[in-house]
Design a protein around this motif. Structure first.
Motif: not given
Length: 462
Positions: A364, A366, A388, A390-391, A393, A396, A460
Protein backbone atom coordinates in the motif's frame (compact mmCIF):
# COMPACT_ATOMS: atom_id res chain seq x y z
CA UNK A 1 20.25 -2.47 -11.81
CA UNK A 2 17.36 -0.51 -13.25
CA UNK A 3 15.78 2.38 -11.40
CA UNK A 4 12.05 2.95 -11.55
CA UNK A 5 9.95 5.90 -10.42
CA UNK A 6 6.57 5.03 -8.96
CA UNK A 7 7.32 1.39 -9.60
CA UNK A 8 7.06 1.52 -13.39
CA UNK A 9 8.63 4.58 -14.97
CA UNK A 10 12.39 4.52 -15.59
CA UNK A 11 14.50 7.20 -14.03
CA UNK A 12 16.32 8.36 -10.94
CA UNK A 13 19.73 6.92 -11.71
CA UNK A 14 22.53 9.44 -11.61
CA UNK A 15 23.97 9.64 -15.15
CA UNK A 16 27.44 10.10 -13.67
CA UNK A 17 27.15 7.06 -11.45
CA UNK A 18 30.16 4.79 -11.66
CA UNK A 19 29.65 1.17 -12.57
CA UNK A 20 29.07 -0.96 -9.47
CA UNK A 21 32.05 -2.92 -8.27
CA UNK A 22 32.46 -6.33 -6.73
CA UNK A 23 32.70 -4.91 -3.23
CA UNK A 24 34.29 -2.31 -0.97
CA UNK A 25 37.74 -0.97 -1.80
CA UNK A 26 40.47 -0.89 0.79
CA UNK A 27 43.75 0.99 0.54
CA UNK A 28 46.92 0.85 2.58
CA UNK A 29 49.21 3.89 2.39
CA UNK A 30 50.75 3.62 -1.12
CA UNK A 31 49.51 0.02 -1.45
CA UNK A 32 46.22 -1.59 -2.46
CA UNK A 33 44.09 -4.12 -0.63
CA UNK A 34 42.28 -6.10 -3.31
CA UNK A 35 39.04 -7.91 -2.57
CA UNK A 36 39.75 -11.37 -3.87
CA UNK A 37 36.78 -12.14 -6.09
CA UNK A 38 37.59 -12.71 -9.74
CA UNK A 39 35.95 -11.33 -12.86
CA UNK A 40 35.56 -13.29 -16.07
CA UNK A 41 34.63 -11.60 -19.33
CA UNK A 42 34.35 -13.14 -22.79
CA UNK A 43 36.13 -16.28 -21.69
CA UNK A 44 39.30 -14.41 -20.73
CA UNK A 45 40.18 -14.02 -17.07
CA UNK A 46 41.10 -10.54 -15.92
CA UNK A 47 42.66 -9.95 -12.51
CA UNK A 48 42.89 -6.45 -11.07
CA UNK A 49 46.24 -6.16 -9.34
CA UNK A 50 45.88 -2.61 -8.05
CA UNK A 51 42.95 -0.54 -6.86
CA UNK A 52 43.47 3.07 -7.79
CA UNK A 53 42.41 5.68 -5.22
CA UNK A 54 39.85 7.30 -7.53
CA UNK A 55 38.09 9.02 -4.65
CA UNK A 56 41.28 10.26 -3.05
CA UNK A 57 40.89 8.19 0.11
CA UNK A 58 43.40 6.16 2.06
CA UNK A 59 43.07 3.70 4.91
CA UNK A 60 45.21 3.28 7.97
CA UNK A 61 46.11 -0.27 8.78
CA UNK A 62 46.89 -0.98 12.40
CA UNK A 63 46.94 -3.73 14.97
CA UNK A 64 45.23 -3.64 18.33
CA UNK A 65 48.30 -5.43 19.62
CA UNK A 66 50.60 -2.82 18.06
CA UNK A 67 49.01 0.63 17.87
CA UNK A 68 51.63 2.04 15.50
CA UNK A 69 50.64 2.43 11.86
CA UNK A 70 52.19 0.26 9.19
CA UNK A 71 54.19 2.75 7.12
CA UNK A 72 55.40 2.00 3.63
CA UNK A 73 58.01 4.20 2.00
CA UNK A 74 59.16 4.28 -1.60
CA UNK A 75 62.83 4.49 -0.77
CA UNK A 76 62.98 2.40 2.37
CA UNK A 77 61.89 -1.20 2.74
CA UNK A 78 60.13 -0.79 6.08
CA UNK A 79 57.11 -3.10 5.78
CA UNK A 80 56.69 -5.78 8.41
CA UNK A 81 57.89 -8.38 5.95
CA UNK A 82 61.08 -6.41 5.30
CA UNK A 83 61.75 -6.04 9.02
CA UNK A 84 61.24 -9.75 9.49
CA UNK A 85 63.60 -10.51 6.61
CA UNK A 86 66.27 -8.18 7.99
CA UNK A 87 65.99 -9.77 11.43
CA UNK A 88 66.34 -13.22 9.94
CA UNK A 89 69.40 -12.17 7.92
CA UNK A 90 70.96 -10.60 10.99
CA UNK A 91 70.42 -13.79 12.97
CA UNK A 92 72.04 -15.87 10.27
CA UNK A 93 75.19 -13.71 10.14
CA UNK A 94 75.93 -13.58 13.88
CA UNK A 95 79.48 -14.96 14.37
CA UNK A 96 79.54 -18.40 15.99
CA UNK A 97 81.91 -18.62 18.96
CA UNK A 98 83.74 -21.78 19.90
CA UNK A 99 83.89 -24.76 17.56
CA UNK A 100 83.24 -23.95 13.92
CA UNK A 101 79.95 -25.46 12.79
CA UNK A 102 79.55 -26.60 9.21
CA UNK A 103 76.13 -27.37 7.72
CA UNK A 104 76.04 -30.92 6.36
CA UNK A 105 73.92 -31.93 3.35
CA UNK A 106 71.54 -34.73 4.34
CA UNK A 107 71.59 -37.98 2.45
CA UNK A 108 68.48 -38.95 0.47
CA UNK A 109 67.56 -41.54 3.11
CA UNK A 110 67.98 -39.07 5.95
CA UNK A 111 65.99 -36.43 4.14
CA UNK A 112 63.16 -38.86 3.48
CA UNK A 113 63.15 -40.02 7.07
CA UNK A 114 63.02 -36.49 8.44
CA UNK A 115 60.41 -35.29 5.93
CA UNK A 116 62.73 -32.63 4.52
CA UNK A 117 64.66 -32.05 1.33
CA UNK A 118 67.71 -29.82 1.20
CA UNK A 119 66.79 -28.33 4.57
CA UNK A 120 63.25 -27.37 3.47
CA UNK A 121 60.55 -28.92 5.62
CA UNK A 122 57.64 -30.38 3.62
CA UNK A 123 54.29 -30.08 5.34
CA UNK A 124 51.67 -32.63 4.30
CA UNK A 125 48.11 -31.38 4.87
CA UNK A 126 46.47 -33.72 2.37
CA UNK A 127 44.41 -35.58 4.98
CA UNK A 128 42.96 -32.33 6.32
CA UNK A 129 42.26 -31.11 2.78
CA UNK A 130 40.57 -34.39 1.79
CA UNK A 131 38.22 -34.13 4.76
CA UNK A 132 37.46 -30.44 4.14
CA UNK A 133 36.99 -30.16 0.36
CA UNK A 134 33.42 -31.54 0.53
CA UNK A 135 32.56 -28.40 2.55
CA UNK A 136 33.97 -25.87 0.05
CA UNK A 137 32.17 -24.69 -3.09
CA UNK A 138 32.88 -22.40 -6.03
CA UNK A 139 30.43 -19.56 -6.71
CA UNK A 140 29.84 -18.05 -10.14
CA UNK A 141 27.76 -14.90 -10.34
CA UNK A 142 26.33 -12.90 -13.20
CA UNK A 143 25.95 -9.14 -12.93
CA UNK A 144 24.07 -7.07 -15.50
CA UNK A 145 25.48 -3.58 -15.96
CA UNK A 146 23.51 -0.80 -17.63
CA UNK A 147 24.76 2.20 -19.57
CA UNK A 148 22.63 5.27 -18.97
CA UNK A 149 21.80 8.25 -21.16
CA UNK A 150 21.36 11.63 -19.54
CA UNK A 151 18.06 13.38 -20.22
CA UNK A 152 18.34 17.11 -19.47
CA UNK A 153 20.24 16.41 -16.26
CA UNK A 154 17.12 15.28 -14.39
CA UNK A 155 16.94 11.56 -14.93
CA UNK A 156 18.52 8.74 -16.89
CA UNK A 157 17.30 5.61 -18.53
CA UNK A 158 19.08 2.47 -19.70
CA UNK A 159 20.70 2.73 -23.10
CA UNK A 160 22.06 -0.81 -23.29
CA UNK A 161 23.15 -3.61 -20.98
CA UNK A 162 25.97 -6.11 -20.77
CA UNK A 163 26.78 -9.04 -18.51
CA UNK A 164 29.90 -9.70 -16.48
CA UNK A 165 30.60 -13.04 -14.82
CA UNK A 166 32.47 -13.21 -11.53
CA UNK A 167 33.86 -15.99 -9.41
CA UNK A 168 34.27 -16.57 -5.70
CA UNK A 169 34.13 -19.24 -3.05
CA UNK A 170 31.73 -20.42 -0.36
CA UNK A 171 31.61 -22.66 2.69
CA UNK A 172 28.80 -25.10 3.51
CA UNK A 173 27.38 -24.39 6.97
CA UNK A 174 24.57 -26.96 7.11
CA UNK A 175 20.90 -27.18 6.18
CA UNK A 176 17.40 -26.95 7.65
CA UNK A 177 15.95 -29.97 5.88
CA UNK A 178 14.80 -28.04 2.81
CA UNK A 179 17.73 -25.82 1.87
CA UNK A 180 21.50 -25.88 2.08
CA UNK A 181 23.22 -22.90 3.75
CA UNK A 182 26.46 -21.53 2.30
CA UNK A 183 28.41 -18.57 3.69
CA UNK A 184 30.51 -16.29 1.47
CA UNK A 185 31.52 -12.63 1.22
CA UNK A 186 28.87 -10.03 0.51
CA UNK A 187 31.00 -8.58 -2.29
CA UNK A 188 30.93 -11.95 -4.07
CA UNK A 189 27.14 -11.95 -4.47
CA UNK A 190 26.42 -8.20 -4.38
CA UNK A 191 24.26 -7.03 -7.33
CA UNK A 192 24.26 -10.54 -8.85
CA UNK A 193 21.31 -11.44 -11.03
CA UNK A 194 22.12 -15.15 -10.82
CA UNK A 195 24.29 -17.41 -8.68
CA UNK A 196 25.63 -20.87 -9.55
CA UNK A 197 27.24 -23.18 -7.00
CA UNK A 198 29.78 -25.80 -8.10
CA UNK A 199 30.29 -28.56 -5.56
CA UNK A 200 33.40 -30.64 -4.99
CA UNK A 201 32.07 -33.41 -7.26
CA UNK A 202 31.84 -30.96 -10.16
CA UNK A 203 28.03 -30.79 -10.26
CA UNK A 204 26.25 -27.43 -10.10
CA UNK A 205 23.05 -25.93 -8.69
CA UNK A 206 21.38 -22.53 -8.71
CA UNK A 207 21.53 -20.51 -5.49
CA UNK A 208 19.63 -17.57 -4.04
CA UNK A 209 20.52 -14.93 -1.48
CA UNK A 210 19.18 -15.46 2.04
CA UNK A 211 20.78 -12.58 3.92
CA UNK A 212 23.66 -10.14 3.71
CA UNK A 213 25.69 -7.95 6.07
CA UNK A 214 27.55 -5.32 4.08
CA UNK A 215 29.46 -3.87 7.04
CA UNK A 216 31.03 -7.23 7.90
CA UNK A 217 31.18 -8.36 4.24
CA UNK A 218 29.40 -11.65 4.86
CA UNK A 219 26.40 -13.22 3.15
CA UNK A 220 24.51 -16.49 3.32
CA UNK A 221 23.07 -18.05 0.18
CA UNK A 222 20.71 -20.99 -0.06
CA UNK A 223 20.36 -23.95 -2.38
CA UNK A 224 17.17 -25.99 -2.48
CA UNK A 225 17.97 -29.54 -1.38
CA UNK A 226 15.30 -30.79 -3.79
CA UNK A 227 17.43 -29.47 -6.66
CA UNK A 228 20.44 -31.57 -5.64
CA UNK A 229 21.12 -35.07 -6.89
CA UNK A 230 21.63 -37.92 -4.46
CA UNK A 231 25.25 -38.03 -5.60
CA UNK A 232 25.78 -34.41 -4.58
CA UNK A 233 23.96 -34.80 -1.27
CA UNK A 234 26.16 -37.75 -0.33
CA UNK A 235 29.35 -35.93 -1.36
CA UNK A 236 28.97 -32.77 0.73
CA UNK A 237 29.24 -32.04 4.44
CA UNK A 238 29.04 -29.05 6.75
CA UNK A 239 32.28 -27.40 7.81
CA UNK A 240 33.54 -27.82 11.37
CA UNK A 241 33.65 -24.42 13.09
CA UNK A 242 36.76 -23.43 15.03
CA UNK A 243 37.58 -20.62 17.46
CA UNK A 244 39.40 -17.65 15.97
CA UNK A 245 39.60 -15.98 19.40
CA UNK A 246 42.15 -18.57 20.54
CA UNK A 247 44.54 -18.15 17.58
CA UNK A 248 48.22 -17.35 18.12
CA UNK A 249 50.69 -15.68 15.80
CA UNK A 250 52.77 -18.27 13.99
CA UNK A 251 50.07 -20.93 14.11
CA UNK A 252 49.82 -22.93 10.89
CA UNK A 253 46.79 -22.38 8.62
CA UNK A 254 45.37 -23.73 5.35
CA UNK A 255 43.49 -21.64 2.77
CA UNK A 256 41.11 -23.29 0.29
CA UNK A 257 39.20 -21.50 -2.43
CA UNK A 258 38.32 -21.03 -6.08
CA UNK A 259 41.51 -19.16 -7.00
CA UNK A 260 41.24 -17.34 -10.35
CA UNK A 261 38.00 -19.22 -11.00
CA UNK A 262 39.96 -22.33 -12.00
CA UNK A 263 38.48 -24.51 -9.25
CA UNK A 264 39.51 -25.31 -5.70
CA UNK A 265 43.17 -24.88 -4.77
CA UNK A 266 45.07 -25.18 -1.51
CA UNK A 267 47.74 -22.95 0.01
CA UNK A 268 49.39 -23.08 3.42
CA UNK A 269 51.04 -20.60 5.74
CA UNK A 270 50.73 -19.22 9.23
CA UNK A 271 48.94 -16.56 11.20
CA UNK A 272 51.07 -13.49 10.51
CA UNK A 273 49.11 -11.11 12.74
CA UNK A 274 45.85 -10.82 14.65
CA UNK A 275 43.41 -7.95 15.07
CA UNK A 276 44.45 -6.05 11.99
CA UNK A 277 42.11 -3.04 11.76
CA UNK A 278 41.28 -1.75 8.29
CA UNK A 279 39.20 1.32 7.48
CA UNK A 280 36.80 1.15 4.56
CA UNK A 281 35.56 3.83 2.20
CA UNK A 282 32.40 4.51 4.22
CA UNK A 283 34.40 5.08 7.41
CA UNK A 284 33.63 1.72 9.01
CA UNK A 285 36.37 -0.68 10.03
CA UNK A 286 37.00 -4.40 9.77
CA UNK A 287 39.19 -6.38 12.15
CA UNK A 288 40.94 -9.16 10.23
CA UNK A 289 43.36 -12.04 10.49
CA UNK A 290 46.57 -11.55 8.49
CA UNK A 291 48.14 -14.64 6.91
CA UNK A 292 50.96 -15.41 4.51
CA UNK A 293 48.97 -18.27 2.96
CA UNK A 294 48.44 -17.22 -0.66
CA UNK A 295 45.06 -15.50 -1.17
CA UNK A 296 44.17 -14.78 -4.79
CA UNK A 297 41.23 -13.42 -6.81
CA UNK A 298 38.44 -16.00 -6.59
CA UNK A 299 39.39 -16.92 -3.01
CA UNK A 300 36.84 -14.47 -1.59
CA UNK A 301 34.42 -16.35 0.63
CA UNK A 302 36.74 -19.35 0.89
CA UNK A 303 37.96 -21.04 4.05
CA UNK A 304 40.91 -20.33 6.29
CA UNK A 305 41.40 -23.48 8.38
CA UNK A 306 43.41 -24.45 11.41
CA UNK A 307 45.56 -27.57 11.42
CA UNK A 308 42.56 -29.72 12.37
CA UNK A 309 40.50 -28.50 9.43
CA UNK A 310 38.21 -26.27 11.46
CA UNK A 311 37.00 -22.98 10.01
CA UNK A 312 38.72 -20.03 11.68
CA UNK A 313 38.29 -17.36 9.00
CA UNK A 314 36.58 -16.37 5.75
CA UNK A 315 39.13 -15.20 3.19
CA UNK A 316 38.35 -11.67 2.02
CA UNK A 317 41.28 -9.63 0.68
CA UNK A 318 44.96 -9.40 -0.16
CA UNK A 319 47.56 -6.66 -0.26
CA UNK A 320 48.65 -6.22 -3.86
CA UNK A 321 51.84 -4.45 -4.88
CA UNK A 322 55.03 -5.40 -6.69
CA UNK A 323 56.99 -4.90 -3.47
CA UNK A 324 54.66 -6.93 -1.26
CA UNK A 325 54.45 -10.68 -0.80
CA UNK A 326 52.36 -12.88 1.44
CA UNK A 327 49.81 -10.50 2.98
CA UNK A 328 46.33 -11.99 2.82
CA UNK A 329 43.39 -11.33 5.12
CA UNK A 330 40.43 -13.23 6.50
CA UNK A 331 37.38 -12.35 8.59
CA UNK A 332 37.67 -14.08 12.02
CA UNK A 333 34.86 -16.63 12.26
CA UNK A 334 34.17 -15.98 15.96
CA UNK A 335 33.57 -12.32 15.12
CA UNK A 336 30.76 -13.05 12.65
CA UNK A 337 29.37 -16.41 13.76
CA UNK A 338 26.27 -14.92 15.42
CA UNK A 339 25.66 -12.72 12.37
CA UNK A 340 25.90 -15.73 10.05
CA UNK A 341 23.44 -17.66 12.21
CA UNK A 342 20.94 -14.80 11.94
CA UNK A 343 21.40 -14.50 8.17
CA UNK A 344 20.80 -18.25 7.79
CA UNK A 345 17.35 -17.90 9.35
CA UNK A 346 16.18 -15.18 6.94
CA UNK A 347 13.66 -16.39 4.41
CA UNK A 348 15.42 -17.46 1.21
CA UNK A 349 14.52 -15.66 -2.00
CA UNK A 350 14.68 -17.87 -5.05
CA UNK A 351 13.79 -21.23 -6.43
CA UNK A 352 10.18 -22.30 -6.83
CA UNK A 353 8.86 -20.84 -3.58
CA UNK A 354 6.89 -17.95 -5.09
CA UNK A 355 3.38 -17.46 -3.76
CA UNK A 356 0.25 -17.85 -5.88
CA UNK A 357 -1.53 -14.91 -7.49
CA UNK A 358 -4.33 -15.09 -4.93
CA UNK A 359 -1.82 -14.93 -2.07
CA UNK A 360 0.32 -12.15 -3.61
CA UNK A 361 1.08 -9.53 -0.95
CA UNK A 362 0.02 -5.90 -0.75
CA UNK A 363 1.90 -3.12 1.07
CA UNK A 364 0.00 0.00 0.00
CA UNK A 365 2.73 2.51 -0.86
CA UNK A 366 3.91 4.32 -3.96
CA UNK A 367 7.68 4.44 -4.28
CA UNK A 368 10.48 6.02 -6.24
CA UNK A 369 14.18 5.26 -6.34
CA UNK A 370 16.70 7.64 -4.78
CA UNK A 371 19.49 8.39 -7.22
CA UNK A 372 23.14 8.16 -6.28
CA UNK A 373 23.32 11.90 -6.86
CA UNK A 374 20.70 12.49 -4.13
CA UNK A 375 22.57 10.21 -1.74
CA UNK A 376 25.92 11.89 -2.40
CA UNK A 377 24.90 15.55 -2.63
CA UNK A 378 21.93 15.73 -0.26
CA UNK A 379 22.77 13.09 2.33
CA UNK A 380 19.68 11.00 1.73
CA UNK A 381 19.82 7.33 2.79
CA UNK A 382 20.39 4.75 0.07
CA UNK A 383 16.98 3.17 -0.31
CA UNK A 384 13.47 3.63 -1.72
CA UNK A 385 11.54 6.82 -1.08
CA UNK A 386 7.89 6.48 0.02
CA UNK A 387 6.08 9.38 -1.65
CA UNK A 388 2.51 8.23 -0.98
CA UNK A 389 0.92 5.93 1.60
CA UNK A 390 -2.57 4.69 0.78
CA UNK A 391 -5.27 5.19 3.39
CA UNK A 392 -6.02 2.16 5.58
CA UNK A 393 -3.26 0.19 3.86
CA UNK A 394 -0.98 -2.23 5.75
CA UNK A 395 1.78 0.39 5.48
CA UNK A 396 -0.35 3.12 7.06
CA UNK A 397 -1.56 0.80 9.83
CA UNK A 398 2.10 -0.03 10.61
CA UNK A 399 3.00 3.67 10.84
CA UNK A 400 4.92 4.14 7.60
CA UNK A 401 4.77 7.78 6.50
CA UNK A 402 5.27 9.85 3.36
CA UNK A 403 8.98 10.63 2.75
CA UNK A 404 10.18 7.62 4.74
CA UNK A 405 13.05 5.79 3.06
CA UNK A 406 12.82 1.98 3.10
CA UNK A 407 16.30 0.43 3.39
CA UNK A 408 15.54 -3.15 4.46
CA UNK A 409 12.67 -5.62 3.99
CA UNK A 410 12.60 -8.68 6.27
CA UNK A 411 16.37 -8.57 6.70
CA UNK A 412 17.09 -8.06 2.99
CA UNK A 413 18.81 -4.83 2.00
CA UNK A 414 16.82 -2.90 -0.62
CA UNK A 415 18.21 0.00 -2.63
CA UNK A 416 15.73 0.20 -5.52
CA UNK A 417 12.10 -0.54 -6.23
CA UNK A 418 13.29 -3.48 -8.32
CA UNK A 419 15.05 -4.93 -5.24
CA UNK A 420 11.74 -4.86 -3.36
CA UNK A 421 9.83 -6.22 -6.34
CA UNK A 422 12.10 -9.26 -6.42
CA UNK A 423 11.34 -10.02 -2.75
CA UNK A 424 7.57 -9.58 -2.64
CA UNK A 425 6.65 -12.67 -4.73
CA UNK A 426 8.02 -14.88 -1.92
CA UNK A 427 5.79 -13.42 0.82
CA UNK A 428 2.13 -14.33 1.06
CA UNK A 429 -0.49 -11.89 2.22
CA UNK A 430 -0.97 -12.14 5.97
CA UNK A 431 2.78 -12.53 6.59
CA UNK A 432 4.30 -10.21 9.19
CA UNK A 433 7.65 -8.72 8.19
CA UNK A 434 10.06 -6.18 9.64
CA UNK A 435 10.91 -3.10 7.56
CA UNK A 436 13.79 -0.75 8.31
CA UNK A 437 13.00 2.85 7.41
CA UNK A 438 14.89 6.12 7.75
CA UNK A 439 12.77 9.11 8.71
CA UNK A 440 13.70 12.79 8.81
CA UNK A 441 13.53 13.98 12.42
CA UNK A 442 14.97 17.23 13.73
CA UNK A 443 17.02 17.81 10.62
CA UNK A 444 18.55 14.36 10.20
CA UNK A 445 17.48 10.87 9.16
CA UNK A 446 16.81 8.49 12.03
CA UNK A 447 16.58 4.74 11.43
CA UNK A 448 13.74 2.73 12.94
CA UNK A 449 12.16 -0.70 12.56
CA UNK A 450 8.50 -1.07 11.59
CA UNK A 451 6.45 -4.28 11.83
CA UNK A 452 4.06 -4.69 8.90
CA UNK A 453 1.44 -7.37 8.30
CA UNK A 454 1.10 -7.62 4.53
CA UNK A 455 -2.32 -7.51 2.93
CA UNK A 456 -3.56 -9.38 -0.15
CA UNK A 457 -3.25 -7.66 -3.50
CA UNK A 458 -6.42 -9.41 -4.70
CA UNK A 459 -8.39 -7.43 -2.12
CA UNK A 460 -7.22 -4.12 -3.57
CA UNK A 461 -7.57 -4.71 -7.30
CA UNK A 462 -10.73 -4.76 -9.35
Amino acid sequence: MSDFYGGENPGGEDPNKKKPGMGKKFLLILLAIVLVSGVVGGGVYYVTQMIEPEDGWASLFTSEEDTSSLIVKDTENTTEEASSSESQTAAETVPVTGETQIAQVESADAAAASGSTGGVVIVDVSDVVDSTLPSIVAITNTIVYENYKNYYGFYSKPDDTYEVTGSGSGIILGDNGSELWIVTNNHVIEDATSLTITFNNGLTAEAYVKGTDEDNDVAVVGVSLASLSDETKSSIRAIAIGDSDSLRMGEGVIAIGNALGFGQSVTTGCISALNRVMQTTDGSTMTLIQTDAAINPGNSGGALLDRDGRLIGINVAKLSDSDVEGMGFAIPISQVRDIIDELSLIKGIGGDDKVSEEDYPYLGVQLKDISENMVTNYGMPAGILVYYVEENSPAQVAGIMNNDVITSFDGHTVRTYEDLNQLLPYYAGGTTVMLTVSRMEQGSYQEQTVEVTLGFRADHTS
